[in-house]
Design an enzyme around this catalytic site. Structure first.
Site, PDB file in Angstrom:
ATOM      1  N   GLY A 185      78.461  17.441 -22.735  1.00 39.81           N
ATOM      2  CA  GLY A 185      78.700  18.173 -24.065  1.00 39.81           C
ATOM      3  C   GLY A 185      79.447  16.732 -24.618  1.00 39.81           C
ATOM      4  O   GLY A 185      79.822  16.949 -25.894  1.00 39.81           O
ATOM      5  N   ASN A 186      79.915  14.788 -24.062  1.00 45.24           N
ATOM      6  CA  ASN A 186      80.809  14.174 -25.064  1.00 45.24           C
ATOM      7  C   ASN A 186      79.888  13.917 -26.318  1.00 45.24           C
ATOM      8  O   ASN A 186      80.113  12.769 -26.586  1.00 45.24           O
ATOM      9  CB  ASN A 186      81.276  13.674 -24.149  1.00 45.24           C
ATOM     10  CG  ASN A 186      80.268  12.539 -22.895  1.00 45.24           C
ATOM     11  OD1 ASN A 186      79.260  12.406 -22.807  1.00 45.24           O
ATOM     12  ND2 ASN A 186      81.285  12.018 -21.972  1.00 45.24           N
ATOM     13  N   LYS A 231      77.206  32.976 -16.046  1.00 41.94           N
ATOM     14  CA  LYS A 231      78.447  31.841 -17.235  1.00 41.94           C
ATOM     15  C   LYS A 231      78.677  32.476 -18.184  1.00 41.94           C
ATOM     16  O   LYS A 231      77.966  32.998 -19.266  1.00 41.94           O
ATOM     17  CB  LYS A 231      76.869  31.134 -17.584  1.00 41.94           C
ATOM     18  CG  LYS A 231      77.516  29.852 -17.898  1.00 41.94           C
ATOM     19  CD  LYS A 231      75.959  28.922 -18.625  1.00 41.94           C
ATOM     20  CE  LYS A 231      76.375  27.604 -19.157  1.00 41.94           C
ATOM     21  NZ  LYS A 231      77.251  26.967 -18.207  1.00 41.94           N
ATOM     22  N   LYS A 274      70.804  22.590 -18.767  1.00 41.47           N
ATOM     23  CA  LYS A 274      69.841  22.127 -19.474  1.00 41.47           C
ATOM     24  C   LYS A 274      69.748  20.353 -18.462  1.00 41.47           C
ATOM     25  O   LYS A 274      69.129  19.827 -18.612  1.00 41.47           O
ATOM     26  CB  LYS A 274      70.984  20.856 -20.377  1.00 41.47           C
ATOM     27  CG  LYS A 274      72.205  20.270 -20.373  1.00 41.47           C
ATOM     28  CD  LYS A 274      71.902  19.111 -20.363  1.00 41.47           C
ATOM     29  CE  LYS A 274      73.143  18.237 -20.470  1.00 41.47           C
ATOM     30  NZ  LYS A 274      74.126  18.179 -19.653  1.00 41.47           N
ATOM     31  N   LYS A 289      73.630  18.815 -12.041  1.00 43.96           N
ATOM     32  CA  LYS A 289      73.037  17.134 -12.194  1.00 43.96           C
ATOM     33  C   LYS A 289      72.545  16.941 -10.671  1.00 43.96           C
ATOM     34  O   LYS A 289      71.236  15.824 -11.467  1.00 43.96           O
ATOM     35  CB  LYS A 289      74.194  16.125 -12.727  1.00 43.96           C
ATOM     36  CG  LYS A 289      75.003  16.907 -14.018  1.00 43.96           C
ATOM     37  CD  LYS A 289      75.714  16.004 -15.214  1.00 43.96           C
ATOM     38  CE  LYS A 289      76.716  16.722 -15.494  1.00 43.96           C
ATOM     39  NZ  LYS A 289      75.973  17.419 -16.475  1.00 43.96           N
TER      40      LYS A 289
HETATM   41  P1  ADP Z   1      78.236  17.888 -19.454  1.00 41.13           P
HETATM   42  O1  ADP Z   1      79.197  18.502 -20.780  1.00 41.13           O
HETATM   43  O2  ADP Z   1      77.862  16.565 -19.504  1.00 41.13           O
HETATM   44  O3  ADP Z   1      77.332  18.771 -18.335  1.00 41.13           O
HETATM   45  P2  ADP Z   1      79.945  18.417 -17.211  1.00 41.13           P
HETATM   46  O4  ADP Z   1      81.921  18.980 -17.548  1.00 41.13           O
HETATM   47  O5  ADP Z   1      79.877  19.986 -17.020  1.00 41.13           O
HETATM   48  O6  ADP Z   1      79.718  17.748 -18.123  1.00 41.13           O
HETATM   49  O7  ADP Z   1      79.503  18.555 -15.695  1.00 41.13           O
HETATM   50  C1  ADP Z   1      80.571  16.566 -16.028  1.00 41.13           C
HETATM   51  C2  ADP Z   1      81.842  16.937 -14.694  1.00 41.13           C
HETATM   52  O8  ADP Z   1      82.143  17.122 -13.300  1.00 41.13           O
HETATM   53  C3  ADP Z   1      82.787  15.876 -15.048  1.00 41.13           C
HETATM   54  O9  ADP Z   1      83.703  15.182 -15.368  1.00 41.13           O
HETATM   55  C4  ADP Z   1      83.638  15.816 -13.832  1.00 41.13           C
HETATM   56  O10 ADP Z   1      85.218  16.368 -14.464  1.00 41.13           O
HETATM   57  C5  ADP Z   1      83.158  16.572 -13.272  1.00 41.13           C
HETATM   58  N1  ADP Z   1      82.591  16.226 -11.811  1.00 41.13           N
HETATM   59  C6  ADP Z   1      82.702  17.315 -10.639  1.00 41.13           C
HETATM   60  N2  ADP Z   1      82.719  17.137  -9.656  1.00 41.13           N
HETATM   61  C7  ADP Z   1      82.150  16.048  -9.118  1.00 41.13           C
HETATM   62  C8  ADP Z   1      81.985  14.993  -8.889  1.00 41.13           C
HETATM   63  N3  ADP Z   1      81.845  15.049  -6.913  1.00 41.13           N
HETATM   64  N4  ADP Z   1      81.940  13.339  -9.191  1.00 41.13           N
HETATM   65  C9  ADP Z   1      82.323  13.003 -10.495  1.00 41.13           C
HETATM   66  N5  ADP Z   1      82.187  14.126 -11.275  1.00 41.13           N
HETATM   67  C10 ADP Z   1      82.223  15.543 -11.080  1.00 41.13           C
HETATM   68 MG    MG Z   2      77.065  20.761 -17.990  1.00 40.93          MG
END
Ligand code: ADP
Ligand code: MG
Length: 332
Positions: A31-32, A148, A232, A294
């Site tokens: 998202g960022n 979701k 994704k 991820k």
């Molecule tokens: P994206 O838009 O890139 O898919 P998400 O917000 O869905 O991003 O996922 C990334 C977020 O997951 C990070 O910003 C962090 O806040 C969160 N997160 C949750 N658990 C963890 C972890 N164990 N280690 C690192 N980040 C984590």
């Molecule tokens: Mg995400």
């Protein structure tokens, strides 16, 4: 110099003072990388294009996947407003909203990439967005448990109306009102895979599987859009496997993956085997819906063939990550 005919850009250079492997890399943008509004996206894609062009300039073959959470929510809301205002306009299916988001994001990204490539003298590197359908299994258990949340918050009355009028399923969301919830099934097959392979083999920069792809189910010769959102991260792992990529890089809002995330004993991880990652998954270190998909996508790709690795890091650290300087590397 030795060329591999199947992969014009993925050859190793030997005989000189160094060995350097040009990699085929699938990059999943979080998202960022795109921002939350039209003007934010216009700005964000410039930074994103710079980070991607660094890798292209290093000689890597880059294939781009992106998320679409805010964008598909925005399009869905806009189309819902249209049907409220004009009774002759029926509700827009979610699959169509995903298709619109792919084209809109692809347009901004491919334009920004084109501009950045030209600035660097790479005028003959074409960028193309593929509107991508991804087949899901109609019997995927996710369809029985839509989880979701998407789109805007509704009052209880609005939610009841949406359930009757559009067949939505709505759920109360943490005391903030009601939201539509949809299923998030696993991707089974990328319908446009062959076309994507041809473009990548021909060294075009391809943007595809945006928002996880347009979810479709097979009904004879017909592909029917499904009311679902594919993650994704899972779509990019499938794409990377089918493309025979060397690396999957998931770019997100953190530089590394942590265990005990946000706690006093938080520990940032640089290197993980698939087995170690599985142990941490089982211990519940990764949040569902954010870091868990991820890590699972990274594990899936890393265990799919020898020499395949996955990395999770920040957009601006992608180049350092490939060079082994940062990020969390997941390998078999
Ligand atoms: P994206 O838009 O890139 O898919 P998400 O917000 O869905 O991003 O996922 C990334 C977020 O997951 C990070 O910003 C962090 O806040 C969160 N997160 C949750 N658990 C963890 C972890 N164990 N280690 C690192 N980040 C984590
Ligand atoms: Mg995400």
């Amino acid at each position: 110099m030795e060329h591999c005919s199947a992969r014009p850009f993925s050859f190793s250079q030997s005989g000189g003072f160094y060995m350097y492997k040009r990699k085929r890399i699938v990059i999943a943008l979080g998202g960022n990388a795109l921002g939350n509004t039209l003007p934010e996206q216009m700005m964000a894609v410039k930074t994103t294009a710079k980070a991607l062009c660094d890798l292209i300039e290093d000689g890597h073959q880059v294939v781009v996947v992106h998320g679409n959470g805010p964008q598909v929510g925005m399009i869905n809301n806009a189309m819902a407003a249209l049907s409220r205002e004009d009774a002759s306009q029926p509700n827009t299916p979610l699959s169509v909203c995903v298709a619109m988001s792919q084209a809109y994001i692809g347009y901004d990204l491919q334009n920004a990439l084109r501009e950045e490539l030209r600035k660097r003298g790479l005028v003959r590197t074409p960028v193309v967005t593929v509107v991508t359908q991804v087949r899901v299994d109609p019997d995927d258990p996710a369809f029985q448990n839509p989880s979701k949340p998407i789109g805007h918050f509704m009052s209880r009355e609005e939610a009841e109306h949406a359930e009757k009028a559009y067949g939505y399923i709505t759920k109360e969301d943490a005391g903030r009102g009601y939201r539509r919830v949809v299923a998030s099934p696993k991707p089974v097959e990328i319908v446009e895979q062959d076309a994507i392979n041809s473009l990548v083999d021909a060294n075009k920069i391809v943007i595809c599987c945006g928002g996880g792809g347009i979810p479709v189910t097979l009904q004879g010769d017909h592909l029917k859009g499904a009311s679902a959102v594919i993650d994704k991260d899972f779509a990019s792992s499938l794409l990377a496997k089918e493309l025979g990529a060397d690396m999957l890089i998931i770019l997100t809002a953190v530089e590394k993956v942590a265990i005990n995330f946000g706690k006093e004993n938080e520990e940032w991880l640089s290197d993980l085997t698939v087995e170690e990652a599985q142990k941490y998954v089982d211990e519940g270190h990764f949040a569902a819906g954010s870091m868990l998909p991820k890590v699972q996508a990274a594990m899936d790709f890393a265990s799919s063939g020898s020499g395949r690795t996955a990395m999770i890091t920040l957009l601006e650290k992608a180049r350092d990550g490939i060079q082994g300087k940062t990020g969390t590397l997941i390998h078999s």
